[in-house]
Scaffold this motif. Structure first.
Motif, short mmCIF file in Angstrom:
data_model
loop_
_atom_site.label_atom_id
_atom_site.label_comp_id
_atom_site.label_asym_id
_atom_site.label_seq_id
_atom_site.Cartn_x
_atom_site.Cartn_y
_atom_site.Cartn_z
N ILE A 18 0.84 -1.19 0.00
CA ILE A 18 0.00 0.00 0.00
C ILE A 18 0.88 1.24 0.00
CG2 ILE A 18 -1.97 -1.12 1.13
CD1 ILE A 18 -1.05 0.12 3.77
N GLY A 19 0.27 2.35 -0.42
CA GLY A 19 0.96 3.62 -0.38
C GLY A 19 2.20 3.66 -1.24
N PRO A 20 3.21 4.42 -0.82
CA PRO A 20 4.42 4.59 -1.65
C PRO A 20 5.28 3.34 -1.76
CG PRO A 20 4.68 5.69 0.47
CD PRO A 20 3.25 5.24 0.40
N VAL A 21 5.03 2.32 -0.91
CA VAL A 21 5.85 1.11 -0.99
C VAL A 21 5.17 0.01 -1.82
CG1 VAL A 21 7.00 1.58 1.19
CG2 VAL A 21 4.91 0.20 1.18
N ARG A 22 4.02 0.31 -2.39
CA ARG A 22 3.35 -0.72 -3.18
C ARG A 22 4.17 -1.04 -4.44
NH1 ARG A 22 0.65 4.03 -4.19
NH2 ARG A 22 -0.18 4.45 -6.28
N ARG A 23 4.03 -2.28 -4.89
CA ARG A 23 4.83 -2.73 -6.03
C ARG A 23 3.94 -3.43 -7.05
NH1 ARG A 23 5.60 -6.23 -1.78
NH2 ARG A 23 5.14 -8.41 -2.28
N LEU A 24 4.36 -3.35 -8.28
CA LEU A 24 3.64 -3.96 -9.39
C LEU A 24 4.09 -5.40 -9.55
CD1 LEU A 24 1.60 -3.34 -11.69
CD2 LEU A 24 3.57 -2.75 -13.12
N GLU A 25 3.12 -6.34 -9.45
CA GLU A 25 3.44 -7.77 -9.55
C GLU A 25 2.84 -8.43 -10.79
OE1 GLU A 25 5.35 -9.75 -7.84
OE2 GLU A 25 5.97 -8.37 -6.26
N ILE A 26 2.15 -7.67 -11.62
CA ILE A 26 1.39 -8.28 -12.72
C ILE A 26 2.30 -9.03 -13.69
CG2 ILE A 26 1.41 -6.22 -14.20
CD1 ILE A 26 -1.58 -8.60 -13.62
N HIS A 27 3.55 -8.56 -13.88
CA HIS A 27 4.45 -9.27 -14.79
C HIS A 27 4.86 -10.62 -14.22
CE1 HIS A 27 4.77 -4.97 -15.77
NE2 HIS A 27 4.96 -5.36 -17.01
N ASN A 28 5.13 -10.66 -12.91
CA ASN A 28 5.45 -11.93 -12.27
C ASN A 28 4.26 -12.88 -12.29
OD1 ASN A 28 8.09 -11.14 -11.60
ND2 ASN A 28 7.39 -10.15 -9.71
N ILE A 29 3.06 -12.33 -12.10
CA ILE A 29 1.85 -13.16 -12.14
C ILE A 29 1.68 -13.76 -13.53
CG2 ILE A 29 -0.67 -13.11 -11.98
CD1 ILE A 29 -0.31 -10.97 -9.78
N GLY A 30 2.05 -13.03 -14.56
CA GLY A 30 1.98 -13.58 -15.91
C GLY A 30 2.83 -14.83 -16.06
N HIS A 31 4.05 -14.79 -15.53
CA HIS A 31 4.91 -15.98 -15.57
C HIS A 31 4.31 -17.10 -14.72
CE1 HIS A 31 7.91 -13.83 -17.78
NE2 HIS A 31 8.16 -12.98 -16.80
N ALA A 32 3.71 -16.73 -13.59
CA ALA A 32 3.12 -17.73 -12.70
C ALA A 32 1.96 -18.45 -13.36
CB ALA A 32 2.66 -17.07 -11.40
N VAL A 33 1.13 -17.72 -14.07
CA VAL A 33 -0.01 -18.34 -14.76
C VAL A 33 0.49 -19.36 -15.78
CG1 VAL A 33 -1.88 -17.87 -16.41
CG2 VAL A 33 -1.63 -16.45 -14.36
#
Length: 248
Positions: A18-33
């Motif tokens: 959350i907030g300024p420490v949040r990170r984008l994981e959608i690219h890693n999730i793509g590999h996971a799928v």
């Protein structure tokens, strides 16, 4: 005998923290799928768009998340459940098998939680499998009513002799939904004798609850598994659940 591999995964909109420490994981999730290697992947909390996050993250995908996560050779289907100030999110289904006509049914129980069912017929190995992606509410009484609305939707939409899976995040902390689901002909995809706690998926860093489930009609569960490890725990607040099913 050919097995149908089904996965369900709440991807937490592709962002962790959350907030300024949040990170984008959608690219890693793509590999996971891709690693799940499932015939059908049922996803919850999938963003169609989010204007604020798109401005914040420099690597925000240009495609809607369902399309971005879709492995090569798969088809992607998405339907919005909730519209917010900055965008939309909902349920999605990815399939390596051909798909039929797509349906969506609103099961929101009150105005503070927008919930829906995504219905997609999957033409698997010469059979039609009706796949329903669900994300139920946070309040137990809401979930009970949503099971009833699910039952009404199935009765009106899915012929009784057709195969059926219902997969998603059921938010059933207290393990109270299996009985009402059985009452409408849906059985949880767990090998008999396996304790449900072996398949806890939430929270991902220390799984204590079996929130994510696959229910089936006309199909028997051969195996169920939950990928674990630091990489999986990092990508979402849920872990994915994977089941291998055969015709009963």
């Amino acid at each position: 005998m050919t097995l149908l591999r089904v996965a369900t995964y709440n991807i937490h909109k592709g962002v962790q923290g959350i907030g300024p420490v949040r990170r984008l994981e959608i690219h890693n999730i793509g590999h996971a799928v891709e690693q799940l290697d499932a015939d059908v992947v049922c996803l919850q909390e999938v963003r169609k768009l989010h204007r604020r996050e798109e401005r914040y993250f420099t690597r925000w995908p240009e495609l809607p998340q369902a399309e971005f996560l879709c492995p090569e050779g798969y088809a992607a289907v998405y339907q919005t459940n909730a519209t917010t100030r900055h965008g939309e999110h909902g349920n999605a289904l990815l399939s390596r098998w051909p798909l039929g006509d797509i349906g969506h049914h609103d099961v929101s129980d009150h105005r503070f939680e927008q919930r829906g069912l995504l219905h997609v017929p999957v033409h698997w190995n010469g059979a039609k499998v009706n796949a329903i992606v669900a994300h139920f509410g946070l309040i137990h009484s809401s979930r009970v009513r949503q099971v009833q609305r699910l039952a009404e939707f199935i009765e009106a939409t899915v012929p009784r002799d057709e195969l059926l899976i219902v997969a998603g995040d059921f938010n059933d902390w207290a393990e109270k939904l299996d009985a009402p689901m059985r009452a409408v002909g849906l059985h949880r995809a767990i090998v008999p004798g396996d304790p449900a706690a072996r398949f806890n998926t939430f929270p991902s860093r220390m799984p204590m609850f079996s929130m994510d489930r696959i229910y089936a009609r006309g199909l028997r569960c051969r195996t169920t598994s939950v990928p674990r490890g630091a990489a999986w725990a990092r990508m979402s607040d849920h872990l994915p659940l994977l089941a291998e099913l055969e015709r009963a």
